[in-house]
Design a protein around this motif. Structure first.
Motif, PDB file in Angstrom:
ATOM      1  N   ARG A 156      -2.657 -15.731   2.935  1.00 39.73           N
ATOM      2  CA  ARG A 156      -3.962 -16.288   3.303  1.00 39.73           C
ATOM      3  C   ARG A 156      -5.046 -15.642   2.452  1.00 39.73           C
ATOM      4  N   GLN A 157      -6.094 -16.441   2.189  1.00 37.02           N
ATOM      5  CA  GLN A 157      -7.142 -15.914   1.311  1.00 37.02           C
ATOM      6  C   GLN A 157      -7.931 -14.796   1.980  1.00 37.02           C
ATOM      7  N   HIS A 158      -8.235 -15.006   3.245  1.00 38.68           N
ATOM      8  CA  HIS A 158      -9.006 -13.986   3.947  1.00 38.68           C
ATOM      9  C   HIS A 158      -8.144 -13.388   5.040  1.00 38.68           C
ATOM     10  N   TRP A 159      -7.701 -12.179   4.819  1.00 40.15           N
ATOM     11  CA  TRP A 159      -6.871 -11.500   5.802  1.00 40.15           C
ATOM     12  C   TRP A 159      -7.790 -11.016   6.914  1.00 40.15           C
ATOM     13  N   GLN A 160      -7.591 -11.522   8.124  1.00 40.37           N
ATOM     14  CA  GLN A 160      -8.432 -11.035   9.217  1.00 40.37           C
ATOM     15  C   GLN A 160      -7.603 -10.327  10.280  1.00 40.37           C
ATOM     16  N   HIS A 161      -6.523 -10.979  10.693  1.00 42.15           N
ATOM     17  CA  HIS A 161      -5.707 -10.404  11.756  1.00 42.15           C
ATOM     18  C   HIS A 161      -4.284 -10.232  11.299  1.00 42.15           C
ATOM     19  N   PRO A 162      -3.624  -9.206  11.727  1.00 42.51           N
ATOM     20  CA  PRO A 162      -4.191  -8.045  12.387  1.00 42.51           C
ATOM     21  C   PRO A 162      -4.682  -7.038  11.350  1.00 42.51           C
ATOM     22  N   HIS A 163      -5.542  -6.097  11.773  1.00 42.18           N
ATOM     23  CA  HIS A 163      -5.816  -4.964  10.896  1.00 42.18           C
ATOM     24  C   HIS A 163      -4.561  -4.104  10.851  1.00 42.18           C
ATOM     25  N   LEU A 164      -4.232  -3.607   9.666  1.00 42.32           N
ATOM     26  CA  LEU A 164      -2.999  -2.817   9.504  1.00 42.32           C
ATOM     27  C   LEU A 164      -3.345  -1.342   9.389  1.00 42.32           C
ATOM     28  N   LEU A 165      -2.894  -0.573  10.368  1.00 39.13           N
ATOM     29  CA  LEU A 165      -3.153   0.871  10.381  1.00 39.13           C
ATOM     30  C   LEU A 165      -1.819   1.615  10.294  1.00 39.13           C
ATOM     31  N   GLY A 166      -1.579   2.262   9.170  1.00 39.82           N
ATOM     32  CA  GLY A 166      -0.376   3.084   9.019  1.00 39.82           C
ATOM     33  C   GLY A 166      -0.661   4.478   9.534  1.00 39.82           C
ATOM     34  N   VAL A 167       0.310   5.072  10.223  1.00 42.20           N
ATOM     35  CA  VAL A 167       0.097   6.425  10.748  1.00 42.20           C
ATOM     36  C   VAL A 167       1.274   7.338  10.405  1.00 42.20           C
ATOM     37  N   GLY A 168       0.934   8.605  10.174  1.00 39.31           N
ATOM     38  CA  GLY A 168       1.983   9.574   9.843  1.00 39.31           C
ATOM     39  C   GLY A 168       1.406  10.976   9.836  1.00 39.31           C
ATOM     40  N   HIS A 169       2.259  11.913   9.513  1.00 38.89           N
ATOM     41  CA  HIS A 169       1.829  13.302   9.367  1.00 38.89           C
ATOM     42  C   HIS A 169       1.136  13.442   8.005  1.00 38.89           C
ATOM     43  N   ALA A 170       0.159  14.360   7.949  1.00 41.23           N
ATOM     44  CA  ALA A 170      -0.566  14.548   6.688  1.00 41.23           C
ATOM     45  C   ALA A 170       0.386  14.858   5.534  1.00 41.23           C
ATOM     46  N   PHE A 171       1.487  15.571   5.799  1.00 37.20           N
ATOM     47  CA  PHE A 171       2.405  15.938   4.695  1.00 37.20           C
ATOM     48  C   PHE A 171       3.139  14.728   4.121  1.00 37.20           C
ATOM     49  N   GLN A 172       3.032  13.577   4.767  1.00 37.90           N
ATOM     50  CA  GLN A 172       3.731  12.390   4.267  1.00 37.90           C
ATOM     51  C   GLN A 172       2.955  11.662   3.157  1.00 37.90           C
ATOM     52  N   GLN A 173       1.743  12.142   2.854  1.00 39.33           N
ATOM     53  CA  GLN A 173       1.005  11.527   1.745  1.00 39.33           C
ATOM     54  C   GLN A 173       1.557  12.013   0.405  1.00 39.33           C
ATOM     55  N   VAL A 174       1.783  11.075  -0.506  1.00 42.28           N
ATOM     56  CA  VAL A 174       2.288  11.399  -1.838  1.00 42.28           C
ATOM     57  C   VAL A 174       1.391  10.742  -2.881  1.00 42.28           C
ATOM     58  N   ALA A 175       1.578  11.122  -4.138  1.00 44.85           N
ATOM     59  CA  ALA A 175       0.698  10.617  -5.196  1.00 44.85           C
ATOM     60  C   ALA A 175       0.867   9.118  -5.406  1.00 44.85           C
ATOM     61  N   HIS A 176       2.096   8.641  -5.367  1.00 42.75           N
ATOM     62  CA  HIS A 176       2.320   7.231  -5.708  1.00 42.75           C
ATOM     63  C   HIS A 176       3.604   6.732  -5.078  1.00 42.75           C
TER      64      HIS A 176
END
Ligand code: FFO
Ligand code: ATP
Length: 200
Positions: A156-176
């Motif tokens: 769809r051109q305009h994504w409205q629903h649902p908002h996508l919220l990913g959750v995790g521990h801070a250590f799960q963030q990586v560069a790429h």
């Protein structure tokens, strides 16, 4: 640091790190996460919200259920059993829900098929992450369930629903995170320490 790892190496490493958290550390992180989420405008405005039942050291979003500010909200959990074409649907969930284990032994509400929602019926979809990057790309368990379930919406051109919220521990963030054509990027990420809006 992980940018050269293949997806499966990264998945293994992060799952291992998640599983090795102490129960105390996991609980503290989960309460921290819920405090972060409660401050998000997209959470405050949402009425229909999908959570997940945590397993194997995944950060736990379920304390949201018991928060005063969550009164009047409707919560859902992903359901695999009997699902069509491996797409997730979402079952209403509350403190008295009858549960049964799915094929991965994750508890899911036992409800009539007619009461299941599709992702487009939700205001906010909270997704578990194995790893994520600052551009909103995510690594999940490798089943492709969330990506397949969101594929039809991403055209769809305009994504409205649902908002996508990913959750995790801070250590799960990586560069790429290595990108695949079917990946649907997140709009927001929250950890136990902070929430980030992903710029378009
Ligand atoms: N808590 C939670 N619920 C979720 C997901 C998730 O990542 N976390 N999913 C996100 O997509 C979906 C389920 N996807 C899953 C994919 C693989 C495995 C898994 O544990 N695989 C094991 C083998 C388990 C077995 O066959 O018995 C493994 O890879 O070791 C679990 C869930 C929907 N519900
Ligand atoms: N839109 C789609 N159409 C068809 N197949 C898909 C689609 N999205 C994902 N898949 C399939 O799912 C498999 C797993 O995808 P991927 O490794 O990206 O999973 P993941 O995002 O880590 O897991 P999950 O979404 O369950 O958290 C891929 O090999 C791909 O074949």
């Amino acid at each position: 640091m992980f940018s050269d790892s293949t997806k499966s190496d990264l998945r293994k490493k992060m799952r291992q790190q998640r599983r090795s958290l102490s129960p105390q550390a996991l609980q503290q992180a989960s309460l921290g996460l819920c405090q972060q989420i409660l401050q998000l405008r997209h959470y405050q405005k949402a009425r229909h919200i999908a959570l997940y039942w945590p397993m194997q050291g995944e950060i736990n979003p379920l304390p949201l259920l018991y928060h005063l500010r969550s009164f009047r909200k409707h919560f859902y959990l992903p359901v695999l059993s009997g699902s069509f074409a491996q797409k997730l649907r979402f079952a209403p969930f509350h403190a008295n829900s009858r549960m049964r284990p799915n094929a991965f032994r994750i508890p899911e509400p036992l409800v009539a098929v007619a009461s299941l929602l599709g992702p487009q019926d939700l205001d906010l979809l909270i997704l578990p992450l194995v790893a994520f990057d600052a551009e909103g790309y995510r690594l999940g368990m490798g089943g492709g369930f969330y990506d397949r379930s969101l594929a039809s919406l991403s055209h769809r051109q305009h994504w409205q629903h649902p908002h996508l919220l990913g959750v995790g521990h801070a250590f799960q963030q990586v560069a790429h995170i290595p990108r695949e054509p079917w990946d649907v990027p997140l709009g927001m990420v929250c950890t136990d320490q902070a929430c980030y809006r992903i710029p378009l």
